[in-house]
Design a protein around this motif. Sequence first.
Motif, PDB file in Angstrom:
ATOM      1  N   ALA A   1       7.251  10.147  66.893  1.00 51.21           N
ATOM      2  CA  ALA A   1       8.009   9.512  65.807  1.00 51.21           C
ATOM      3  C   ALA A   1       9.380  10.176  65.682  1.00 51.21           C
TER       4      ALA A   1
ATOM      5  N   ARG B   1      12.996  10.235  63.192  1.00 51.63           N
ATOM      6  CA  ARG B   1      13.707   9.775  62.003  1.00 51.63           C
ATOM      7  C   ARG B   1      15.188   9.744  62.384  1.00 51.63           C
TER       8      ARG B   1
ATOM      9  N   LEU C   1      12.655   5.770  59.910  1.00 51.97           N
ATOM     10  CA  LEU C   1      11.566   6.511  60.531  1.00 51.97           C
ATOM     11  C   LEU C   1      10.873   5.542  61.491  1.00 51.97           C
TER      12      LEU C   1
ATOM     13  N   ALA D   1      -3.906  12.968  67.151  1.00 58.00           N
ATOM     14  CA  ALA D   1      -4.786  13.561  66.134  1.00 58.00           C
ATOM     15  C   ALA D   1      -3.993  13.849  64.866  1.00 58.00           C
ATOM     16  N   GLU D   2      -2.808  14.380  65.033  1.00 57.42           N
ATOM     17  CA  GLU D   2      -1.979  14.665  63.858  1.00 57.42           C
ATOM     18  C   GLU D   2      -0.875  13.623  63.799  1.00 57.42           C
ATOM     19  N   ARG D   3      -1.079  12.672  62.941  1.00 51.57           N
ATOM     20  CA  ARG D   3      -0.096  11.606  62.803  1.00 51.57           C
ATOM     21  C   ARG D   3       1.139  12.123  62.073  1.00 51.57           C
ATOM     22  N   PRO D   4       2.245  11.461  62.247  1.00 55.00           N
ATOM     23  CA  PRO D   4       3.404  11.837  61.435  1.00 55.00           C
ATOM     24  C   PRO D   4       3.178  11.418  59.980  1.00 55.00           C
ATOM     25  N   ALA D   5       3.769  12.162  59.082  1.00 54.72           N
ATOM     26  CA  ALA D   5       3.708  11.788  57.671  1.00 54.72           C
ATOM     27  C   ALA D   5       4.644  10.609  57.465  1.00 54.72           C
TER      28      ALA D   5
ATOM     29  N   ARG E   1       6.469   9.218  55.354  1.00 59.79           N
ATOM     30  CA  ARG E   1       7.126   9.396  54.064  1.00 59.79           C
ATOM     31  C   ARG E   1       8.622   9.552  54.271  1.00 59.79           C
ATOM     32  N   PRO E   2       9.411   9.016  53.342  1.00 61.85           N
ATOM     33  CA  PRO E   2      10.859   9.212  53.456  1.00 61.85           C
ATOM     34  C   PRO E   2      11.242  10.660  53.138  1.00 61.85           C
ATOM     35  N   GLU E   3      12.388  11.054  53.595  1.00 64.00           N
ATOM     36  CA  GLU E   3      12.910  12.390  53.284  1.00 64.00           C
ATOM     37  C   GLU E   3      14.209  12.211  52.529  1.00 64.00           C
TER      38      GLU E   3
ATOM     39  N   PRO F   1      -2.540   3.546  51.559  1.00 58.61           N
ATOM     40  CA  PRO F   1      -2.016   4.870  51.205  1.00 58.61           C
ATOM     41  C   PRO F   1      -1.253   5.526  52.353  1.00 58.61           C
TER      42      PRO F   1
ATOM     43  N   GLN G   1       7.278   3.899  48.321  1.00 62.49           N
ATOM     44  CA  GLN G   1       8.257   4.976  48.509  1.00 62.49           C
ATOM     45  C   GLN G   1       9.394   4.573  49.447  1.00 62.49           C
TER      46      GLN G   1
END
Lengths: 655, 397
Positions: free
Chosen positions: B120, B122, B133, B143-147, B149-151, B186, B192
């Motif tokens: 991913a 941004r 993003l 396994a660990e997806r990106p969050a 969420r906006p920054e 979610p 957001q």
Amino acid sequence: MIRPAEPGSPAPLGRVVATELKPATPHQFHFWTANETTIGIGAIVKVEGPGVGDQGPGRVVYGVVTDGFAYSDLATPLHDVVAAEGDPARAAESPSVRQEIRLWTAAVLRQQPEEPLQPVPLGAVYVASDADVAQALRMDAYVTGAQPSGIPVGLYTAAGLEAPVYLDADFLLGPEAAHLNISGVSGLATKTSAVEFLLASIFEHFPAHKGRVAALCFNVKGPDLCFLDRPGALDDADRRRYERLGITPQPFERVRYYAPFKADGVNLNTLRTHPDLVGDVEPLVWGLSEVLDFAEVLLNRDDIDAKADAFIDFLSDRVLNKEFDDGFGGSHRVQTFADLNGLFRAIFDGLELSGRSDMWRTHHIATIRKVRNRLSNISTRCKGLVTDDGPSSDLPWGRFEDRTVYVVDVANVDPLGQDLVFARAVSKLREHLERRDLGVEAVVVFVDELNKYAPGDGPETYVRKMLLDISERGRYLGLVLFAAEQFRSQVHRRVVGNAGTTLFGRMDADELATPGYHVLSPAVKIKLATLPIGELMVRHPHFTQPIFVRFPRPAVLRGRDGVERFPPAADLPFEEAVVRQLARLDRRIRPNQVKDLIAERRPDDVRRALAAVRRTRPDDALAYFRRMLGARVAPATAPAREAVPPLNPISEEPY
Amino acid sequence: MKLAHLADLHLGFRQYDRQTPRGGNQREADVAEAFRRAVDDLLVQRPDLIVVSGDVFHSVRPTNPAILFLFQQLHRLRAGLADAPIVVIAGNHDTPRSVETGTILKLYEALGVHVVVDQARRIAFPQLDCAVLAVPHQALMQAERPALRPERGAAHNILVLHGVLEDIIDPEWSVSDYGSARLTRPDLAAAQWDYVALGGYHVLHDVAANAWYAGSLEYVNPRAWVQVREEASREVPGKGYLLVEVPGARTSFRPVAAARKHLDLPPIHGAGLTARQLDEQIAQRVAGSKPAIDDQVVRLIVYDVAAGTARDLDHPAIRQYKARALNFHLDVRRPEPQRVVGGGAPGRRHPLPDTLREFLGRRPLDADLDRDEFVRLGVAYLDRVGGEAAERAAGSG
């Protein structure tokens, strides 16, 4: 005169007397004793009638003393005044002591043989022994035998004798009868202590053939139920009583605590927040669907409104978790309170803009506004219990464990939230018990403050309806209500009336003057009004008269002592609270690791990730927490773009 | 800021065996044509930012014409809209299964297109005060997806990703892109973002006021009929892309005319009808089709037709229909088998070829398969195996 006892047999303490004015009847008799006697109000006595010829011993009658009288041969009080010449000091100088008589009234508990029922014989009166107490209270029918079902409730104490008194599990926990009600003035630690003791007794003596049993306790005030897994102080007398009752004096082995969060969503809203204890408390968090199922609770508080009920049903059936067209061109999938609010907004805006009537899909706008207000009310007032869009965390429906106490601590929750928690928890219990998939066959639900939840007057509420329903139907399901209140007379008659077993602690004199207590003699009322801590009057279907028993202090830490020994921790800042919760799941976790991870994250995201970790309980909690949070993606400014030079046309069109 | 949201181009998608005059697959050309029309419209609409939410190509190794064609069209966009950044992410179709395979999408970086294939990214566009993003399929499968969420740092935050929301997946995966990453609401946290540009669902679909699937530009799934049905039921105005005003996420759908229509003719219920009567009804349906079936993709379902009746249909006429349409799928379905629990003696057992013929005759097939040919081939294989077994038995005897 009372004859001396034959060697080896107990001495009689009195003799039945009957006169024309005070006859002995099949239900009551009178007897006299020596002035110095060990019995008093509440004592159980045995009358042995004279046998006839060689047909063996005569009729045996057991009774409980309900009243006592003392008088002399004076015709009137004036005679005594004249004899002492009006000076009380000279009365003691009287040359002869005036003969005094102690006369007692006893109510019949049992006659043997039971038929034909006859007046009590004029026989000798004895103090009841252990075996006599069992006979008198008909406990022989269920304490012994192939499948005994006796549950010790306390010790009958009189004349230096202590005899265990048992309740019949079939009549305490169903199916024959069920439910227990306990009344008493507050502040004497009797009601809660009695229930704690009785639950321990049930857990130890609940007969195996009746299956598994658990308890769900609602802690609605103070710290009373917050330390059931911690040992409390017992003295030697308590230990002796435990031994006599056959109960191990120890705290509950399995207690599961549930409490909602505070508004911050990470600190638990309970008094059990001491660092050594808070780890055992599971959060209780509900989302929109959980709330909507029982939204009637929110409406019936002040008004009964079938239209609002219908609209809530509409939301549950047609809107929740479904693709829904609002009729104004908008499509909604409502899963959270925020989504629902969006739908409400769209409806109001749509109606206003379209200038249509005040009706939306047959629901009046006023009804919609009412439901919206009530729902937004609960999400605001019970923030922490009700999550806007986070995951739910609930009681372990379907996985209840045998001999386990589930404490739902809603002491600091808004009353509206308390109603909701109670209504939903009990409804879920009922559902699962009906389907026989709760995990246990019987559940005791303990509710304090019944004066508040099931008052005799006032508006009809959802919670009161539920309590009535449990009272009337619960025994068939294994759903048993243990309820406590200060004023029994002010609780709904059907709720107290359906309680098979009733306990009374010390009672208020005003309460005793109410009609419900007319069956008690003035002496019994006096005793009830002065009952010491640890003593109860018991009514049970097998006992034809109320019996006084003494029970030991529960072997658990009292609420007040618990709060002193384990003072609640101050609310932690958000980061610290997250660290603590994760560290509880995995001791290898270092605070800085967590703090780095959650720096600049949104609290809602952190809460959601935390809930996922709590739910999953992975081996590596930190790694899972990181995964649930997701990797942060740092921004990178797009490089300045060179203009694209004109390219030569590709010599061949691809298509 | 005006944003153009396209998704699921599936360039290189091939279907049916009809060819273009140049010898290419006609449906592949149709899909390309749809994109060309979208580009034409983009050049008129002049968005400030263009995002393509995955599955630009139908496969990791697309056809050469598809590669060339995309190059041409992106060049047109870059030349015509010099200030509009283009962000393209890889979907499940154009994500290589292994690293060494590489991806042709990187080629288009040479044109100044922001291509996001595995991790991913941004991407901040200061001139638009906007950050995108871009989350390709591969990033969601880790396994660990990106969050998501906006920054802080940009006034407008756009999320572009390729995956399917769990609550809208259709059971047959005919609209949802099979193999796409699964998402929950979610995960998205649509509230957001200023806008969430989703790919992986082939019919225009809003999942929140500011989160949309733009849908594909053409019917690029073998089971196009499910999409046609969903578009009709949800009153979706066909295929196209979205123009979005940010902030506010006011969307407007820009339809893209398809090269040909998918015509699902009114079905025929054949119970009790003779072959001749069926022929008449089929002819009526074909004649009544608007537009005419010529060069269109056509399906006609005929229910409850016994095997014998189907054999007696007017096959020369049917071949004519097939010749006129780009694809004419006469979907003749056998009556539902009657499950009768009976007593007494068992009935006569059917020979194996009959059983196979009956089974293959009612088995669900992809739309582009010819059922008659399919059944014929199956029975032929069975005959061949049976013959070989008989020979072996004779030899060993």
